[in-house]
Scaffold this active site. Structure first.
Site, PDB file in Angstrom:
ATOM      1  N   LYS A  30       1.007  -1.271   0.379  1.00 16.49           N
ATOM      2  CA  LYS A  30      -0.156  -0.065  -0.108  1.00 16.49           C
ATOM      3  C   LYS A  30       0.853   1.351   0.035  1.00 16.49           C
ATOM      4  O   LYS A  30       1.857   1.279   0.653  1.00 16.49           O
ATOM      5  CB  LYS A  30      -1.003  -0.212   1.140  1.00 16.49           C
ATOM      6  CG  LYS A  30      -1.783   1.387   1.300  1.00 16.49           C
ATOM      7  CD  LYS A  30      -2.743   1.422   0.265  1.00 16.49           C
ATOM      8  CE  LYS A  30      -3.588   2.653   0.535  1.00 16.49           C
ATOM      9  NZ  LYS A  30      -4.431   2.823  -0.553  1.00 16.49           N
ATOM     10  N   MET A  54     -10.385   6.070  -0.810  1.00 17.31           N
ATOM     11  CA  MET A  54      -9.661   5.468   0.370  1.00 17.31           C
ATOM     12  C   MET A  54      -9.067   6.623   0.995  1.00 17.31           C
ATOM     13  O   MET A  54      -8.810   6.901   2.586  1.00 17.31           O
ATOM     14  CB  MET A  54      -8.669   4.384  -0.102  1.00 17.31           C
ATOM     15  CG  MET A  54      -9.349   3.288  -0.809  1.00 17.31           C
ATOM     16  SD  MET A  54     -10.411   2.496   0.054  1.00 17.31           S
ATOM     17  CE  MET A  54      -9.473   1.537   1.357  1.00 17.31           C
ATOM     18  N   CYS A 107      -2.394   9.596  -6.625  1.00 11.23           N
ATOM     19  CA  CYS A 107      -3.697   9.567  -5.904  1.00 11.23           C
ATOM     20  C   CYS A 107      -4.927  10.440  -6.084  1.00 11.23           C
ATOM     21  O   CYS A 107      -4.536  11.569  -5.806  1.00 11.23           O
ATOM     22  CB  CYS A 107      -3.231   9.249  -4.393  1.00 11.23           C
ATOM     23  SG  CYS A 107      -4.710   9.105  -3.551  1.00 11.23           S
TER      24      CYS A 107
HETATM   25  C1  SIN Z   1      -6.258   5.778  -1.842  1.00  9.87           C
HETATM   26  O1  SIN Z   1      -5.713   5.351  -1.006  1.00  9.87           O
HETATM   27  O2  SIN Z   1      -6.920   6.631  -1.932  1.00  9.87           O
HETATM   28  C2  SIN Z   1      -6.112   5.170  -3.377  1.00  9.87           C
HETATM   29  C3  SIN Z   1      -4.724   4.945  -3.940  1.00  9.87           C
HETATM   30  C4  SIN Z   1      -4.202   5.981  -4.715  1.00  9.87           C
HETATM   31  O3  SIN Z   1      -5.363   5.989  -5.881  1.00  9.87           O
HETATM   32  O4  SIN Z   1      -3.419   6.354  -5.300  1.00  9.87           O
END
Ligand code: SIN
Length: 312
Positions: free
Chosen positions: A45, A71, A131
């Site tokens: 992650k 997220m 992101c």
């Molecule tokens: C997120 O954690 O919002 C998703 C990660 C991403 O889209 O880079």
């Protein structure tokens, strides 16, 4: 013998499939599951310097042709992932894994990368410039000036293998401009694409996720044509030292085949992994090998980037 083995940044992987950052990679337990599956490797992650709770729930929803998420970069903080990767280097010295990271500011990004640089980490780093889900923080790679500034500063001190995760671009001029910047730096790869940012999915009369009144990144079948276009556009424009990781809309072996045909050296699975679990890696690998056998291809090199055009 048909093989789906590949290499990125000079490291060998016995399968070209892996998870996409964000799916099955928040905890060590999830990462272990991917590691012990048919996937060739995993990516963590995206880590920020400190633990982040992320956006309020519900913040992920499976929808018929894919997924929507906001997220907001929930993660256990850099040390959690870096310590685990350092342990893995000892216990699995013949395998290479990916660390995804980004700061909440350019200063934090540099602090994180300097920490990785100073560590014994021998794997591959993916800097997430895409992101779409942190309120008030635009997708970095849509701002070419900031992107170039970050890359020029990073490569002044960062000497380990580094690639970047990109948002989808939608304009030929943007492909040209972005590629011209990336070609100036010793990037090992670009990863195309993150979710298509800020879509809206509606059920009855309501949005399906809480953050940002329902706006979220779209993944899955909706995005495959955009993902393939980005993989191929960068394959055509980048210097050969910069490899492509293809991400977006991979449900089947045929989808993985198309990513490789467009130029991908590695293929990441996001929404399908979320929906199906790690067994997806074995299924997609078998389907990909069947297609390769039917076409008489023994390795990915036999067809990588060899997309056919319709002649005049
Ligand atoms: C997120 O954690 O919002 C998703 C990660 C991403 O889209 O880079």
């Amino acid at each position: 013998m048909v093989s789906t083995s590949t290499q990125i940044a000079g490291f060998a992987f016995d399968n070209c499939l892996m998870n996409a950052a964000g799916v099955a990679c928040m905890t060590k337990e999830e990462l272990e599951e991917v590691k012990d599956s048919a996937a060739g490797t995993f990516v963590t992650k995206t880590a920020t310097l400190e633990f982040r709770q992320g956006n309020p729930e519900p913040r992920y929803q499976d929808v018929p042709l894919g997924s929507i998420n906001s997220m907001g970069l929930p993660n256990n903080g850099l040390d959690y992932y870096l310590d685990y990767l350092l342990e893995l280097q000892e216990s699995e010295p013949n395998r290479t894994f990916f660390l995804s990271l980004v700061g909440m500011s350019p200063e934090e990004t540099h602090a994180i990368l300097q920490k990785v640089q100073a560590s014994d980490f021998k794997g591959i780093t993916e800097l997430n410039l895409s992101c779409p889900n942190v309120p008030g923080k635009p997708q970095i790679a849509y701002d070419f000036e900031t992107t170039e500034k970050i890359l020029s500063e990073v490569f002044a001190y960062f000497t380990k293998p580094l690639g970047i995760k990109l948002p989808p671009y939608f304009d030929i001029v943007h492909f040209d401009q972005a590629a011209a910047i990336f070609n100036k730096y010793p990037l090992k790869f670009v990863n195309c694409v993150n979710s298509i940012g800020n879509g809206l999915y509606i059920e009855d009369e309501s949005v399906v996720i809480r953050p940002k009144n329902g706006f979220g990144g779209i993944g899955g079948q909706y995005i495959k044509p955009t993902a393939l276009a980005n993989v191929h556009a960068f394959y055509q424009r980048l210097k050969p030292e910069i490899q492509i990781i293809g991400t977006g809309g991979v449900l089947t072996g045929r989808d993985a085949f198309e990513h490789i045909l467009c130029g991908a050296s590695m293929v990441q699975v996001g929404t399908t992994l979320y929906k199906e679990g790690v067994v997806a890696f074995e299924r997609i690998t078998t389907e990909l090998k069947t297609i390769m056998e039917e076409k008489g291809y023994e390795s990915l090199e036999d067809f990588r980037g060899k997309l056919k055009y319709i002649e005049e």
